[in-house]
Design an enzyme around this catalytic site. Structure first.
Site, mmCIF file in Angstrom:
data_model
loop_
_atom_site.group_PDB
_atom_site.id
_atom_site.type_symbol
_atom_site.label_atom_id
_atom_site.label_comp_id
_atom_site.label_asym_id
_atom_site.label_seq_id
_atom_site.Cartn_x
_atom_site.Cartn_y
_atom_site.Cartn_z
ATOM 1 N N GLN A 270 15.558 1.896 31.994
ATOM 2 C CA GLN A 270 15.845 2.707 33.185
ATOM 3 C C GLN A 270 16.160 1.819 34.385
ATOM 4 O O GLN A 270 17.088 2.078 35.134
ATOM 5 C CB GLN A 270 14.624 3.608 33.476
ATOM 6 N N GLY B 189 2.179 7.704 2.718
ATOM 7 C CA GLY B 189 2.126 6.729 3.808
ATOM 8 C C GLY B 189 0.782 6.844 4.498
ATOM 9 O O GLY B 189 -0.156 6.085 4.222
ATOM 10 N N SER B 190 0.656 7.875 5.346
ATOM 11 C CA SER B 190 -0.616 8.076 6.070
ATOM 12 C C SER B 190 -1.749 8.418 5.102
ATOM 13 O O SER B 190 -2.874 7.929 5.255
ATOM 14 C CB SER B 190 -0.463 9.218 7.079
ATOM 15 N N GLY C 58 -5.186 -6.149 10.561
ATOM 16 C CA GLY C 58 -3.730 -6.041 10.716
ATOM 17 C C GLY C 58 -3.348 -5.303 11.991
ATOM 18 O O GLY C 58 -2.380 -5.663 12.668
ATOM 19 N N LEU D 200 0.838 -1.204 0.000
ATOM 20 C CA LEU D 200 0.000 0.000 0.000
ATOM 21 C C LEU D 200 0.874 1.255 0.000
ATOM 22 O O LEU D 200 0.702 2.145 -0.837
ATOM 23 C CB LEU D 200 -0.915 -0.018 1.245
ATOM 24 N N GLU E 105 1.420 0.103 9.808
ATOM 25 C CA GLU E 105 -0.036 -0.183 9.762
ATOM 26 C C GLU E 105 -0.839 0.985 10.344
ATOM 27 O O GLU E 105 -1.880 0.809 10.972
ATOM 28 C CB GLU E 105 -0.347 -1.524 10.425
#
Ligand code: CAA
Length: 381
Positions: free
Chosen positions: A337, A131-132, A243, A125, A364
């Site tokens: 930590q 991307g987004s 997903g 995709l 995803e």
């Protein structure tokens, strides 16, 4: 809501835990260091039926629930996050859409091999410039008079890409500046014009190879169109609903591993006259980590069980991924930590968990995109 696992789900989770402890965990540091593709583990995952867990047995799968699937992804990721995502992509991002949207012929020809793990699948995709905002992809699929498509473009960050036999690729089939239409196509490795770049260099999940894939006039026969022509974007979105449950489970597994390591270290390490576990500062960190982990696990189970009941699970999946991935970053941060200087050293596994956790907030759908999805569901009702 009923969140208890059934006897079968407990059995499969426990067998995944035993297998992961015995066969994967001892190799995890080496896989991370060498960025070696874990081919022998992929074969074992296939033998165990973990590569097509929710696919019915007649199509080569294991016919199990999404709850069982999420529990197994958690256990595998607890040992090695790379193995967790290799498994998750094959299950959620390839087998699931093929089962839901594929024709009987596609299921007979392709799904059996991928769900049984004979070959792997991937999901294409994302592109270098989208991307987004997935809808604005540039890869084009031009339909030919015989119904086949010719695709041109590139997809990047394709997990399993260097090893997959099949990739579900989303491409624009009707170019429209306002509302382009997309079609999902099943691309097979080796089709003329198909090429894969060298694996990406990443901060974490080193053994889960991803790469950019190029399509140069690749002809896709009409038999490889997945779902309706022009209906690809909805297939991509519906696929990501499942997903995201897998990635949320991966995040829980990574965080659990970091928590386990922090508890062990806190009991061993001495300071001011006793184990550091005696200090309330450490106890409070561990208490917060355990509480957040449990909350995330419950969100994952809730999303998976919503999916199992056949209900829309978009919001539940996004909530689970959002919380679990950010929780994993916080928990792995605290685990370092607690380890002090040793936590920053590659001698201890917590630095790997910290690096591996980070991607769960990105792939995803970033945390910001999960917030968009959740907010949209609140606003739209
Ligand atoms: N199920 C089915 N259909 C859906 C849906 C869903 N969950 N969500 C949206 N749709 C439909 C809408 O109903 C709409 O349909 P109509 O055109 O008929 O109205 C259509 O899809 C478009 O929806 P939106 O208007 O909401 O779409 P948008 O362009 O505003 O984008 C978005 C929405 C949520 C931001 C989406 O683009 C998105 O999820 N972006 C993130 C992409 C992403 O997660 N990429 C990950 C790549 S895969 C990966 O990372 C794999 C890996 O390596 C492991």
């Amino acid at each position: 809501m009923e969140l208890d696992l059934t006897e079968d789900e407990i059995l499969v989770k426990n067998s995944a835990r035993d297998f992961a402890r015995r066969e994967i965990e001892p190799k995890a540091a080496e896989l991370d260091k060498s960025a070696r593709w874990p081919s022998e583990i992929v074969s074992q995952l296939a033998e165990l039926g973990f590569l097509g867990m929710c696919i019915p047995t007649e199509y080569g799968g294991s016919g199990l629930s999404a709850v069982a699937y999420a529990s197994v992804v958690e256990e595998i990721s607890r040992a090695c996050a790379s193995c967790g995502v290799i498994m998750s992509v094959n299950n959620s991002l390839f087998c699931d859409p093929l089962y839901k949207f594929g024709t009987d012929e596609q299921k007979a020809r392709i799904l059996g091999d991928v769900a049984s793990g004979k070959v792997l699948g991937a999901f294409g995709l994302t592109e270098p410039s989208s991307g987004s905002d997935a809808r604005t992809m540039k890869t084009l699929a031009e339909q030919q008079p015989d119904g086949s498509f010719i695709i041109n473009g590139a997809k990047n960050w394709i997990t399993n890409g260097p090893h997959a036999e099949y990739i579900v690729v989303f491409a624009i089939s009707t170019a429209d500046p306002v509302k382009p239409k997309h079609t999902a196509l099943i691309v097979q490795r080796g089709m003329p014009g198909f090429s894969v770049a060298a694996p990406d260099h990443k901060l974490g999940i080193h053994a889960a190879h991803s790469a950019t894939i190029f399509f140069d006039n690749v002809r896709i026969p009409k038999e490889n169109v997945l779902g309706e022509v022009g209906g690809g974007f909805k297939i991509a979105m519906a696929t990501l609903d499942g997903g995201r449950i897998g990635i949320a489970a991966q995040a829980v597994g990574i965080a659990q591993a970091a928590f386990d390591a922090a508890c062990t270290y806190a009991k061993e390490r001495q300071s001011f006259g006793g184990p550091i576990l005696n200090h309330q500062a450490i106890q409070f960190m561990l208490a917060d980590m355990a509480t957040e982990l449990e909350a995330a696990r419950l969100l994952v189970l809730s999303a998976a069980s919503t999916k199992d009941r056949g209900k829309k699970h978009t919001t539940e999946a996004s909530m689970a991924k959002l919380f679990a991935s950010e929780m994993a970053t916080r928990v792995t941060h605290k685990a370092i930590q607690i380890h002090g200087g040793y936590g920053y050293s590659t001698e201890y596994a917590v630095e790997r968990h910290y690096r591996d956790a980070r991607i769960t907030e990105i792939y995803e759908g970033t945390s910001e995109i999960q917030r968009v999805v959740v907010a949209n569901s609140l606003l739209r009702g």
